[in-house]
Write a protein that holds these residues in place. Structure first.
Motif, PDB file in Angstrom:
ATOM      1  N   GLY A  87       0.842  -1.181   0.000  1.00 59.61           N
ATOM      2  CA  GLY A  87       0.000   0.000   0.000  1.00 59.61           C
ATOM      3  C   GLY A  87       0.879   1.233   0.000  1.00 59.61           C
ATOM      4  O   GLY A  87       1.864   1.345  -0.715  1.00 59.61           O
ATOM      5  N   GLY A  88       0.585   2.187   0.851  1.00 61.51           N
ATOM      6  CA  GLY A  88       1.409   3.380   0.959  1.00 61.51           C
ATOM      7  C   GLY A  88       2.548   3.238   1.946  1.00 61.51           C
ATOM      8  O   GLY A  88       3.408   4.118   2.050  1.00 61.51           O
ATOM      9  N   PHE A  89       2.586   2.127   2.680  1.00 58.88           N
ATOM     10  CA  PHE A  89       3.570   1.919   3.736  1.00 58.88           C
ATOM     11  C   PHE A  89       4.849   1.334   3.182  1.00 58.88           C
ATOM     12  O   PHE A  89       4.836   0.460   2.317  1.00 58.88           O
ATOM     13  N   ASN A  90       5.996   1.803   3.678  1.00 57.78           N
ATOM     14  CA  ASN A  90       7.271   1.213   3.277  1.00 57.78           C
ATOM     15  C   ASN A  90       8.232   1.189   4.459  1.00 57.78           C
ATOM     16  O   ASN A  90       8.162   2.014   5.367  1.00 57.78           O
ATOM     17  N   ILE A  91       9.116   0.213   4.430  1.00 56.60           N
ATOM     18  CA  ILE A  91      10.143   0.065   5.455  1.00 56.60           C
ATOM     19  C   ILE A  91      11.376  -0.514   4.787  1.00 56.60           C
ATOM     20  O   ILE A  91      11.271  -1.243   3.788  1.00 56.60           O
ATOM     21  N   GLY A  92      12.564  -0.178   5.290  1.00 55.90           N
ATOM     22  CA  GLY A  92      13.758  -0.686   4.647  1.00 55.90           C
ATOM     23  C   GLY A  92      15.008  -0.508   5.481  1.00 55.90           C
ATOM     24  O   GLY A  92      15.015   0.181   6.509  1.00 55.90           O
ATOM     25  N   ILE A  93      16.082  -1.151   5.020  1.00 56.28           N
ATOM     26  CA  ILE A  93      17.408  -1.036   5.618  1.00 56.28           C
ATOM     27  C   ILE A  93      18.408  -0.784   4.497  1.00 56.28           C
ATOM     28  O   ILE A  93      18.379  -1.463   3.470  1.00 56.28           O
ATOM     29  N   THR A  94      19.279   0.196   4.691  1.00 57.29           N
ATOM     30  CA  THR A  94      20.291   0.526   3.699  1.00 57.29           C
ATOM     31  C   THR A  94      21.682   0.401   4.308  1.00 57.29           C
ATOM     32  O   THR A  94      21.934   0.861   5.424  1.00 57.29           O
ATOM     33  N   ASP A  95      22.571  -0.243   3.547  1.00 58.05           N
ATOM     34  CA  ASP A  95      23.994  -0.300   3.870  1.00 58.05           C
ATOM     35  C   ASP A  95      24.700   0.685   2.942  1.00 58.05           C
ATOM     36  O   ASP A  95      24.838   0.444   1.747  1.00 58.05           O
ATOM     37  N   TYR A  96      25.113   1.834   3.500  1.00 55.47           N
ATOM     38  CA  TYR A  96      25.870   2.822   2.732  1.00 55.47           C
ATOM     39  C   TYR A  96      27.366   2.530   2.871  1.00 55.47           C
ATOM     40  O   TYR A  96      27.848   2.264   3.982  1.00 55.47           O
ATOM     41  N   TRP A  97      28.089   2.614   1.765  1.00 53.52           N
ATOM     42  CA  TRP A  97      29.551   2.595   1.839  1.00 53.52           C
ATOM     43  C   TRP A  97      30.080   3.832   1.128  1.00 53.52           C
ATOM     44  O   TRP A  97      29.680   4.133  -0.003  1.00 53.52           O
ATOM     45  N   PHE A  98      30.948   4.566   1.817  1.00 49.62           N
ATOM     46  CA  PHE A  98      31.586   5.753   1.252  1.00 49.62           C
ATOM     47  C   PHE A  98      33.094   5.539   1.191  1.00 49.62           C
ATOM     48  O   PHE A  98      33.652   4.750   1.965  1.00 49.62           O
ATOM     49  N   ASN A  99      33.748   6.245   0.293  1.00 46.68           N
ATOM     50  CA  ASN A  99      35.197   6.120   0.174  1.00 46.68           C
ATOM     51  C   ASN A  99      35.945   6.923   1.230  1.00 46.68           C
ATOM     52  O   ASN A  99      37.171   7.003   1.203  1.00 46.68           O
ATOM     53  N   ALA A 100      35.228   7.503   2.163  1.00 46.71           N
ATOM     54  CA  ALA A 100      35.844   8.197   3.288  1.00 46.71           C
ATOM     55  C   ALA A 100      35.130   7.761   4.562  1.00 46.71           C
ATOM     56  O   ALA A 100      33.907   7.639   4.590  1.00 46.71           O
ATOM     57  N   GLY A 101      35.903   7.512   5.592  1.00 38.62           N
ATOM     58  CA  GLY A 101      35.313   7.069   6.850  1.00 38.62           C
ATOM     59  C   GLY A 101      36.395   6.738   7.844  1.00 38.62           C
ATOM     60  O   GLY A 101      37.416   7.417   7.923  1.00 38.62           O
ATOM     61  N   GLN A 102      36.208   5.647   8.587  1.00 39.08           N
ATOM     62  CA  GLN A 102      37.148   5.282   9.635  1.00 39.08           C
ATOM     63  C   GLN A 102      38.305   4.436   9.130  1.00 39.08           C
ATOM     64  O   GLN A 102      39.308   4.288   9.821  1.00 39.08           O
ATOM     65  N   ASP A 103      38.168   3.853   7.937  1.00 40.50           N
ATOM     66  CA  ASP A 103      39.207   2.989   7.384  1.00 40.50           C
ATOM     67  C   ASP A 103      40.083   3.778   6.412  1.00 40.50           C
ATOM     68  O   ASP A 103      39.617   4.176   5.338  1.00 40.50           O
ATOM     69  N   PRO A 104      41.357   4.032   6.725  1.00 41.43           N
ATOM     70  CA  PRO A 104      42.219   4.803   5.831  1.00 41.43           C
ATOM     71  C   PRO A 104      42.469   4.121   4.493  1.00 41.43           C
ATOM     72  O   PRO A 104      42.853   4.779   3.519  1.00 41.43           O
ATOM     73  N   GLU A 105      42.247   2.799   4.420  1.00 40.95           N
ATOM     74  CA  GLU A 105      42.441   2.072   3.168  1.00 40.95           C
ATOM     75  C   GLU A 105      41.148   1.952   2.364  1.00 40.95           C
ATOM     76  O   GLU A 105      41.142   1.369   1.274  1.00 40.95           O
ATOM     77  N   ASN A 106      40.051   2.468   2.903  1.00 41.11           N
ATOM     78  CA  ASN A 106      38.765   2.492   2.205  1.00 41.11           C
ATOM     79  C   ASN A 106      38.326   1.111   1.717  1.00 41.11           C
ATOM     80  O   ASN A 106      37.829   0.966   0.591  1.00 41.11           O
ATOM     81  N   ARG A 107      38.482   0.101   2.550  1.00 41.14           N
ATOM     82  CA  ARG A 107      38.099  -1.259   2.153  1.00 41.14           C
ATOM     83  C   ARG A 107      36.592  -1.462   2.299  1.00 41.14           C
ATOM     84  O   ARG A 107      36.011  -1.095   3.317  1.00 41.14           O
ATOM     85  N   TYR A 108      35.999  -2.075   1.282  1.00 40.26           N
ATOM     86  CA  TYR A 108      34.552  -2.310   1.329  1.00 40.26           C
ATOM     87  C   TYR A 108      34.206  -3.388   2.353  1.00 40.26           C
ATOM     88  O   TYR A 108      33.202  -3.282   3.063  1.00 40.26           O
ATOM     89  N   PHE A 109      35.016  -4.450   2.417  1.00 42.54           N
ATOM     90  CA  PHE A 109      34.664  -5.590   3.266  1.00 42.54           C
ATOM     91  C   PHE A 109      35.247  -5.477   4.674  1.00 42.54           C
ATOM     92  O   PHE A 109      35.501  -6.487   5.324  1.00 42.54           O
TER      93      PHE A 109
END
Length: 237
Positions: A87-109
């Motif tokens: 219907g009009g209701f939606n719910i979801g979960i998103t996994d965002y990955w950015f090339n900047a963050g806490q990992d200096p090597e920017n590893r996805y895994f």
């Protein structure tokens, strides 16, 4: 208080059931935008933003990305979203990955709680037809901090109103950060309106069977006192 507010919002948006699609649907598309503006934040210049998704009976899994085309320092992003709509209701979960963050090597895994570039967000919303409301909250990963130096569970509330004017599809958007966090635009000490936008979309007919949606959006962030004008177009089969 924050948890009570979120729970109340979820209960308010209780689902109204209608029959969802009975066939598997596939989405393949790509946007080219003059600037990458997200929730009132400037994340880069000219960018390519591909989408690949599948959906079945209201359940969808979507991959979305962004990469700068003119500046190697622009945001690189890869998101995965699992969502359900009825219907009009939606719910979801998103996994965002950015090339900047806490990992200096920017590893996805790399998913270490204190060393990852991933941000995990839950959302819930309802489309009333004349307007829609969405609530987003980060619950894990590289989230921001609140004024006490603890995880902020950074949240964002957005209302959108679609309308048609002069044979063009328009959308008006208003977004706000409800609680203190340093995740959005550096720092918000409490409730702050961070995104006011007006977007127009028009299909440009190329052949009898092929058209290209072209869009322009003017947006402003009252908290940072910044304004943006974005032009883009979408390619899809």
């Amino acid at each position: 208080m924050k948890k009570i507010f979120i729970l109340g919002f979820m209960l308010l948006c209780g689902a109204t059931a209608i029959e969802a699609q009975d066939e598997i649907e596939t989405t393949i598309s790509g946007d080219i935008v003059s600037s990458y503006i997200w929730r009132g934040q400037d994340l880069g210049n000219v960018s390519l933003q591909p989408t690949l998704g599948v959906a079945y009976k209201g359940l969808s899994l979507t991959a979305w990305g962004s990469v700068g085309l003119t500046n190697a320092d622009d945001t690189k992003e890869f998101d995965l979203t699992l969502a359900y709509t009825i219907g009009g209701f939606n719910i979801g979960i998103t996994d965002y990955w950015f090339n900047a963050g806490q990992d200096p090597e920017n590893r996805y895994f790399k998913y270490d709680a204190h060393g990852t570039n991933h941000v995990f967000e839950a959302n819930i919303g309802y489309d009333f037809g004349v307007a829609s409301l969405q609530w987003y909250t980060n619950f894990a990963g590289n989230d921001g901090m609140n004024k006490d130096g603890k995880r902020a569970y950074s949240s964002y509330l957005e209302a959108t109103v679609p309308f048609k004017l002069a044979s063009v599809d328009w959308t008006a958007t208003a977004g706000a950060v409800p609680f203190a966090t340093d995740f959005y635009n550096g720092w918000t000490s409490g409730f702050a309106v961070t995104n006011l936008a007006l977007k127009a979309t028009k299909d440009i007919k190329v052949t009898d069977s092929f058209s290209i949606p072209v869009f322009a959006e003017v947006s402003a962030n009252p908290r940072t006192e910044k304004a943006y004008l974005v032009l883009g177009f979408t390619l899809h089969p």
